[in-house]
Design an enzyme around this catalytic site. Structure first.
Site, PDB file in Angstrom:
ATOM      1  CE  LYS A 103      -3.797   1.974   2.780  1.00  0.00           C
ATOM      2  NZ  LYS A 103      -4.619   1.736   3.999  1.00  0.00           N
ATOM      3  CB  SER A 177      -7.667   3.485   3.138  1.00  0.00           C
ATOM      4  OG  SER A 177      -6.812   2.935   4.139  1.00  0.00           O
ATOM      5  CB  SER A 201      -8.107   0.864   6.160  1.00  0.00           C
ATOM      6  OG  SER A 201      -8.769   2.092   6.367  1.00  0.00           O
TER       7      SER A 201
END
Length: 640
Positions: A103, A177, A201
């Site tokens: 990420k 996210s 997330s």
């Protein structure tokens, strides 16, 4: 002189192999075990296969990847990996040649970090600790993935690079996210990925893409090299196809980090991964019916009810709980002053020009200035009161099961009402880090729309292995396809724990301060140890009270004459905890083999011979308990 025709023929063979492996790439089982088996058998060639996976990432049309490594960087990493094999065994590289995604709020020294905001872009000098640990284990990072900007959101559409498309239906959200990281796994781009989780997330995108996600106990995975969202709450999360892989990845990445002020050392009790055990011994909490929320999604409600019934039929004891204190705690995350932590994370950048953020992110983070230090303390007091209530509920259970998300939304629906629908998605997740709990998200079926649905098991801090055990059992029961591929949980993977269970525990005999009821017994129990039996050695030993202390300890030495039988207890420990137990043993003691009265030999505490020179021979007493009774005031001064 080299035969030109032979060179051309060789090149043709290589090119054909590249084409074959590239074609195979789309159907390859991307679990870690399957991929490594393919390398070992020669079915796949690491250089060709990873080059093809890298090209697949570069060709992505789902807004998954923000940047990828170059072919040159891949070659350099493969060369480094090959060099390691000259001094290390393949067993020392448990992730040899396994591709993974990162990420883009987690640093990789090879690529810039953006946190989902182009104006924030910077080039890190070094990789995050968790990334470096994975690379050292042989894994290959292919690149950085898309995310909700500054890791603020549970939806996967809050990115200037565009919404990450759900791996099952591009019209639907992928969850955030950690959206790109989840879809990269679900689509078979990589075997596993790293995300982050502050309010859900790492769990929401796992559920919405039919993969598994572990939000471990806060601090188990280092956050050094991670752009913070809420620094006191942030967790690096692991996303993969199977729970077995999550357990393997946790073994590699859960390392204490002195550079992370929130880093924590794992407890010995959080070490036993035993998915072969049944549900029969588990007491699982389920929220009261009127405290569940599915936001009008009847198929999600049906699937959750079916999962609860499935757990019951499998032997779990289900207990209805009052879920309201958990829900009340959740409201503090965005309605309380914790949003000010998001402001603190990027304060200098935000003050310079708030318009550099997406409008929805500017609204959320900009609202932090309304909170004062007084409101922060008041919220902390409220949170602590909720935690007392919630901890008391959990104390009566092994874990709690909830939906991971009550429903899923289309991208169009989300964009029409971004704040409320994001809030709906966090109904079952927002309280988790505030209350210091661990959680695992596991697939639990498919909605009427054909999109995935998942459940979450959560428990107190350091219940990670219990949660992994529980999640693995559910995954094995259902055996759904992995991610958005057609691959199934392999029989070998599902039965791996059973095949190795005979070596999962080790018996250790103790004769002194580690006996039940004595000061150092906690070193066994906190590692998941339990008493097997009380017995004696053969009459071949002498027993001594060693000099020094506290702690006061005995020494057991085998002799050829004038030996006596000594009382011992046999304790059984998970094999994975014996190493840490051994490290705590001080000289002149160590572990060796001792013969028991039934003729069997068992690992036990033994003593080096030199230590008896200034020790007291207590062999005639036959046990440390007898010596303690005669010297009670002395033994009571033992220190841990």
């Amino acid at each position: 002189m080299t035969d030109t025709k032979q060179v051309l023929d060789n090149k043709k063979i290589i090119d054909n192999k590249k084409i074959t492996e590239a074609n195979k790439m789309t159907t390859q089982n991307m679990t870690i075990s399957a991929l490594q088996a393919a390398y070992c058998s020669g079915e796949l060639t690491i250089e060709i296969f990873l080059a093809a996976k890298l090209q697949q990432a570069k060709d992505d049309q789902n807004n998954v990847w923000l940047s990828t490594i170059s072919e040159k960087q891949l070659t350099e990493m493969l060369t480094s990996l090959s060099n390691k094999l000259s001094t290390q065994s393949i067993d020392d590289l448990p992730l040899y040649g396994v591709p993974f995604a990162i990420k883009d709020n987690i640093d990789l020294s090879l690529l810039p970090t953006t946190a989902g905001c182009e104006a924030y872009r910077f080039q890190p000098d070094q990789s995050a600790q968790v990334v470096q640990l994975l690379i050292e284990a042989g894994a290959i990072p292919l690149g950085k993935t898309n995310l909700d900007q500054f890791a603020t959101g549970l939806v996967g559409v809050r990115s200037p690079w565009g919404a990450v498309k759900n791996s099952f239906n591009p019209d639907y959200i992928s969850g955030g996210s950690s959206s790109g990281s989840a879809v990269a796994v679900a689509n078979g781009n990589v075997s596993f990925s790293l995300g982050t989780d502050t309010a859900g997330s790492g769990r929401i995108p796992a559920a919405l893409n039919n993969i598994v996600g572990l939000k471990a106990t806060k601090g188990l995975l280092s956050c050094t090299g991670v752009v913070p969202a809420c620094k006191s709450l942030d967790c690096v999360t692991l996303l993969a196809n199977t729970v077995d892989e999550l357990n393997q990845l946790l073994d590699i990445t859960a390392k204490q980090d002195n550079n992370d002020c929130y880093s924590r050392e794992n407890l010995g009790t959080d070490a036993a991964y035993q998915p072969e055990t049944g549900f029969e011994s588990l007491k699982i909490g389920v929220p009261e019916q009127d405290q569940l929320a599915f936001f009008g999604d009847e198929s999600a409600q049906t699937l959750f009810a079916s999962t609860v019934e499935q757990l019951k039929q499998a032997g779990a004891e289900l207990v209805t709980i009052n879920f309201q204190p958990f829900l009340d705690a959740a409201t503090l995350l965005y309605e309380g002053p914790w949003v000010a932590e998001r402001y603190a994370a990027i304060e200098e950048f935000f003050i310079k020009d708030p318009k550099q953020c997406l409008p929805v992110i500017e609204t959320i983070i900009g609202g932090a200035t309304a909170h004062s230090a007084v409101s922060a303390f008041k919220a902390m007091y409220k949170l602590q009161a909720f935690k007392v209530q919630c901890d008391a509920i959990l104390a009566e259970l092994d874990c709690v099961v909830t939906p991971t998300a009550g429903t899923i939304y289309s991208i169009a629906e989300l964009e029409a009402d971004p704040i409320q629908l994001n809030s709906n998605l966090g109904y079952y997740t927002n309280f988790m880090n505030l209350l210091d709990y661990a959680a695992i998200a596991v697939p639990a079926g498919f909605l009427a729309s054909g999109l995935p649905f998942g459940v979450t098991f959560f428990g107190p801090a350091f219940s990670d292995r219990l949660l992994l055990n529980t999640g693995a059992k559910l995954q094995q029961l259902n055996n759904f396809t992995l991610g958005a591929t057609e691959q199934m949980l392999s029989k070998a993977n599902a039965n791996k724990a059973q095949a190795s269970s005979s070596a999962a525990e080790i018996d250790i005999a103790v004769c002194g301060a580690h006996l039940s009821g004595f000061p150092l017994n906690h070193q066994l129990t906190e590692r998941g140890g339990y008493l097997v039996k009380s017995t004696k050695t053969t009459a071949d030993y002498r027993f001594y009270a060693l000099a020094g202390g506290p702690p006061f300890r005995p020494g057991l030495i085998r002799v050829t004459e004038q030996g006596v039988a000594i009382d011992v207890e046999v304790w059984r420990l998970p094999a994975s905890t014996v190493g840490s137990f051994l490290q705590g043993i001080g000289q002149p003691l160590g572990l060796g083999k001792v013969e028991l009265e039934d003729g069997s030999w068992v690992t036990s505490f033994i003593c080096e011979g030199y230590a008896i020179n200034d020790a007291t021979d207590i062999s005639h007493l036959g046990s440390w308990r007898a010596y303690a009774e005669l010297n009670k005031s002395l033994i009571d001064t033992n220190e841990v």
